[in-house]
Design an enzyme around this catalytic site. Structure first.
Site, PDB file in Angstrom:
ATOM      1  N   ASP A 124      62.053  87.628 -27.817  1.00  0.00           N
ATOM      2  CA  ASP A 124      61.875  86.182 -27.790  1.00  0.00           C
ATOM      3  C   ASP A 124      60.550  85.932 -28.506  1.00  0.00           C
ATOM      4  OD1 ASP A 124      61.948  83.484 -27.448  1.00  0.00           O
ATOM      5  OD2 ASP A 124      62.432  83.531 -25.320  1.00  0.00           O
TER       6      ASP A 124
HETATM    7  C1  BGC Z   1      62.711  80.344 -26.730  1.00  0.00           C
HETATM    8  C2  BGC Z   1      63.917  80.890 -27.463  1.00  0.00           C
HETATM    9  C3  BGC Z   1      63.921  80.372 -28.874  1.00  0.00           C
HETATM   10  C4  BGC Z   1      62.623  80.786 -29.537  1.00  0.00           C
HETATM   11  C5  BGC Z   1      62.518  80.327 -30.975  1.00  0.00           C
HETATM   12  C6  BGC Z   1      61.414  80.575 -27.484  1.00  0.00           C
HETATM   13  O1  BGC Z   1      60.375  79.865 -26.915  1.00  0.00           O
HETATM   14  O2  BGC Z   1      62.615  80.935 -25.461  1.00  0.00           O
HETATM   15  O3  BGC Z   1      65.081  80.507 -26.808  1.00  0.00           O
HETATM   16  O4  BGC Z   1      65.029  80.859 -29.560  1.00  0.00           O
HETATM   17  O5  BGC Z   1      61.548  80.205 -28.825  1.00  0.00           O
HETATM   18  O6  BGC Z   1      62.371  78.959 -31.026  1.00  0.00           O
END
Ligand code: BGC
Length: 804
Positions: free
Chosen positions: A229
């Site tokens: 993530d």
């Molecule tokens: C989120 C993800 C997301 C990523 C990119 C993170 O903060 O948890 O779900 O895909 O950011 O935006």
């Protein structure tokens, strides 16, 4: 760049070490690093629409215009896998038009608590429904040669302390509840799997080889790319060893040298690196497309409408709905003109058009009166609005009151299950004044409804995307027949939830309720709920008339269910099949969803549907033997229109099962769940003590520590003051966002903090907090220096010292 049919081995052989390492650490906010041979793959959120932004910190409002479909929480209420497929395919078309190669979706985390602020991005409290909807979505995206990314692996079911929380979960609950949706969805072979921010059983998901390698690759046979993530990696060496292929966003050289050093030392094999790089090249080969085509906004707008109609759940109707043409209507509440149709955070889409309920009534040429009713800044003003609404609505035959939490967002849990109090007070006032009231809900999940018994009707539209108001109005006026069913239980009160006394209270989150999540708990204890899992009404009357169970093999069955629509209006029905293990050899939920099927039943006609059952439908995770087992004995199959309305039941006997009795029984309470487990019982279940959070002290800080933690030292306090000042300049962050930032590990802050936070500065901050003042100050002064060079120098020094 045309990529199809490249010679992967040749490219790999010709790549320099630098090029390979560059591929593992991402390029900027959204890309995988390419080179002359291979183009750079672009990723973008998200689950219910493409959020294509250029800058990492840009909010969804700056994204390129894209269709906003219903959020996962709404779409799950359609129980329609074909629809999830179609939306996936439409998203993929938009992705290609926008130059995006991988869509960062779906999220299949379990709704463990109704307070989780990100529940609107997830499908259900049930693993089967979550996994099946997620799998269908992936198939849809990938049918258009775009990659999907299954997330957030795993146990990412709370937003409080989201980047540092530690989900302590017993093996059985892990397998049966939290990993199950991933296990199901992985069969659709997503191009990527994204690890979660949190730890699972005290190891960060990004460094968790049990999850990333033992289970995902060795057990499930996953061959695609694993990605962190965004800023969930804290130690790249550990992460790569554990099975993480790609760190996002770009690590800005914080980690790159560590990998180089480990390789040079021979403690990290080139084979490991090559495996990851090969997967990344294969991914590029599979998903890279040049931007092409344009978005067919109109077709997707229609699909968004169809999805919103399919997802809305009619929760109550005393006959007031559908509203007949002779009735006068008052639209009450600001959300009637200013619709709430999605949540906040990384999934936020910037749709080309959004219609309000007022627009929808105007479109069908139906006059309505608009009344505000709530939403003022102060209590006094709200009192005035409320009284005015009661007076103004006196002549209306029907009051449609639009209700929403309006602050559901990634990063924060909800404070409680109640709506903002001015909305509840308005409902009470209108009901007490004798108005005919229909509540129209736009929430991403369960809420408490203290007025539920006294209101005439309730329609849960959910966060249903850009067409949510049009769908709602068509259902309210009878132009469409409601067809959604709840994908989660609505408790009467939050305190009825098994985890209400401990959820979200500590960064170390003990999953003390084990497998008893959602209806699995409420049913086991026979507790009254407001609306059960699987529940929903329509304007038709469908009866369950017959069930036959045909045995195909030892564990394989086909269950045929006949339904009769005894009303003059055709309707969709969601046939739900639950299995109960009534042997009692091992504690189990009273019943569990093991199959479902959505079917259209014409007016005054009968249909029969077939639902298959297999080994998986009867098995439980046998933690003692580390495998899925089935006990021989009697199982009840029950079928109906919700988890609490199962008119057709039949018992079957599995004779040939590998009947084994567990050597050691789980804690007593596990058998007769009453309230939540005690901590001691939970500890006996997991076989160890839960070490609740203890903040680190001076000398113990690392780049994993949070700003809040270092603020316990003098130097830390000054740094946090500085951070706060920077963060709040020009009102950049509100108090909730600030709190979230303070609970971020310092290294994550570097990713999101922009160029102001250099890797060297980050280390200096940790040194200062640890009382290493000179080193810290020197770091601050040299904050623009190259971290790789500094690390290299330090390492040479260490080597020299060791040799001497
Ligand atoms: C989120 C993800 C997301 C990523 C990119 C993170 O903060 O948890 O779900 O895909 O950011 O935006």
């Amino acid at each position: 760049m045309d990529i199809k049919g490249i010679n992967i081995q040749k490219i790999l052989d010709e790549m320099s070490l630098d090029e390979k390492l560059a591929m593992l650490v991402g390029k900027g906010g959204w890309n995988i690093c390419g080179n002359e041979e291979i183009p750079s793959v672009k990723m973008s959120d998200g689950p219910h629409g493409i959020r294509m932004v250029s800058d990492l910190t840009d909010g969804g409002q700056f994204a390129a215009p894209a269709t906003c479909f219903p959020t996962a929480s709404a779409l799950a209420c359609s129980w329609d896998k074909q629809l999830a497929f179609e939306i996936g395919a439409a998203l993929a078309d938009e992705a290609t038009a926008l130059g995006v190669n991988v869509v960062l979706a779906p999220g299949v985390n379990i709704k463990r608590s109704p307070l989780c602020g990100r529940n609107f991005e997830y499908y259900s409290e049930d693993p089967l429904l979550s996994g099946e909807m997620g799998g269908a979505f992936i198939r849809g995206v990938q049918s258009q040669d775009v990659g999907a990314c299954l997330k957030h692996f795993a146990c990412n079911s709370q937003e409080s302390y989201r980047m540092i929380s530690d989900s302590i979960v017993d093996e059985r609950a892990l397998r049966e509840i939290y990993l199950k949706p991933f296990e199901i969805a992985i069969k659709a072979n997503p191009a990527m799997v994204m690890c979660a921010y949190n730890k699972v059983n005290s190891t960060y998901c990004s460094e968790n080889s049990y999850l990333l390698t033992d289970i995902l690759r060795d057990e499930w046979g996953y061959k695609g790319v694993t990605v962190s993530d965004w800023s969930a990696t804290h130690n790249l060496v550990k992460a790569v060893r554990a099975g993480l292929d790609l760190t996002m966003p770009s690590d800005r050289d914080l980690f790159a040298y560590d990998l180089e050093r480990e390789i040079a030392d021979g403690s990290l094999s080139m084979e490991t690196i090559n495996k990851s790089v090969r997967r990344l090249i294969e991914l590029t080969d599979n998903v890279y497309l040049e931007p092409s085509g344009s978005i067919d906004y109109e077709a997707h707008d229609n699909l968004a409408y169809k999805a919103a109609v399919s997802s809305a759940v009619l929760l109550k109707n005393d006959g007031i709905l559908p509203i007949t043409p002779d009735k006068s209507i008052a639209l009450i509440g600001k959300y009637a003109t200013n619709p709430v149709y999605q949540g906040g955070g990384s999934s936020q889409v910037n749709p080309p058009r959004v219609a309000s309920a007022l627009d929808a009534f105007t479109e069908i040429e139906r006059g309505v009166e608009v009344i505000s009713g709530y939403g003022a800044e102060s209590e006094i003003l709200n009192d005035e609005l409320r009284s005015a609404a009661v007076v103004a609505s006196a002549s209306a035959d029907v009051c449609l009151v639009f209700l929403a939490c309006a602050d559901e967002a990634e990063g924060y849990d909800r404070n409680g299950l109640r709506l903002p109090s001015d909305q509840d007070k308005l409902m009470e006032a209108l009901i007490s004044a004798g108005r005919k009231v229909v509540a129209v809900l736009n929430t991403g999940g369960a809420i408490e409804m203290p007025w539920a018994l006294r209101v005439n009707a309730i329609l849960q539209v959910g966060l249903a995307g850009q067409q949510s108001a049009l769908a709602a109005v068509d259902i309210l006026t009878g132009r469409a027949n409601p067809q959604g069913r709840l994908s989660e239980t609505y408790p009467q009160r939050y305190r009825d939830c098994i985890l209400s006394s401990y959820y979200g209270k500590d960064p170390v989150a003990d999953y003390r309720e084990s497998i008893f999540v959602g209806y699995r708990y409420f049913d086991k204890v026979g507790m009254q709920v407001l609306f059960p899992f699987g529940y929903g009404l329509s304007y038709s009357d469908i009866r369950y008339t017959k069930m036959t169970v045909k045995r195909l093999g030892e564990y394989d069955f086909t269950v045929s269910v006949s339904l009769k629509n005894v009303s003059p209006r055709g309707a969709f029905e969601v046939v739900q099949l639950y299995v109960s293990d009534i042997n009692g050899f091992v504690p189990r939920p009273l019943r569990e969803l093991k199959g479902f099927c959505k079917v259209y039943v014409d007016a005054d006609s009968t249909v029969t549907v077939d639902i298959p059952l297999s080994y998986e439908s009867f098995s439980f995770y046998d933690a003692e033997r580390e495998k899925w087992s089935v006990f021989a004995g009697t199982y009840e199959i029950s079928v109906g229109s919700s988890s609490r309305d199962l008119p057709l039941r039949q018992s079957i006997v599995l004779e040939e099962g590998n009947a084994i009795l567990p050597n050691s029984r789980p804690p007593e309470r596990y058998y007769k769940v009453e309230g939540s487990f005690t901590l001691e019982e939970f500890e006996s279940l997991i076989g160890r003590k839960v070490n609740f959070y203890k903040p680190p002290v001076k000398g113990e800080f690392t780049t994993y520590s949070t700003s809040k933690e270092i603020s316990s030292t003098f130097a830390g306090k000054q740094i946090v003051k500085m951070l706060k000042k920077r963060a709040t300049v020009d009102g950049k962050l509100d108090s909730r966002q600030l709190e979230q930032m303070l609970n971020m590990p310092l290294d994550a802050l570097m990713f999101f903090g922009g160029d102001a936070f250099t890797p060297v500065m980050l280390r200096a901050i940790v040194d200062l907090a640890n009382g290493k003042t000179i080193k810290g100050i020197s770091g601050l002064l040299n904050r623009k220096s190259d971290i790789k060079k500094i690390k290299r120098k330090e390492y040479d020094k260490q080597l020299k010292a060791r040799k001497n």
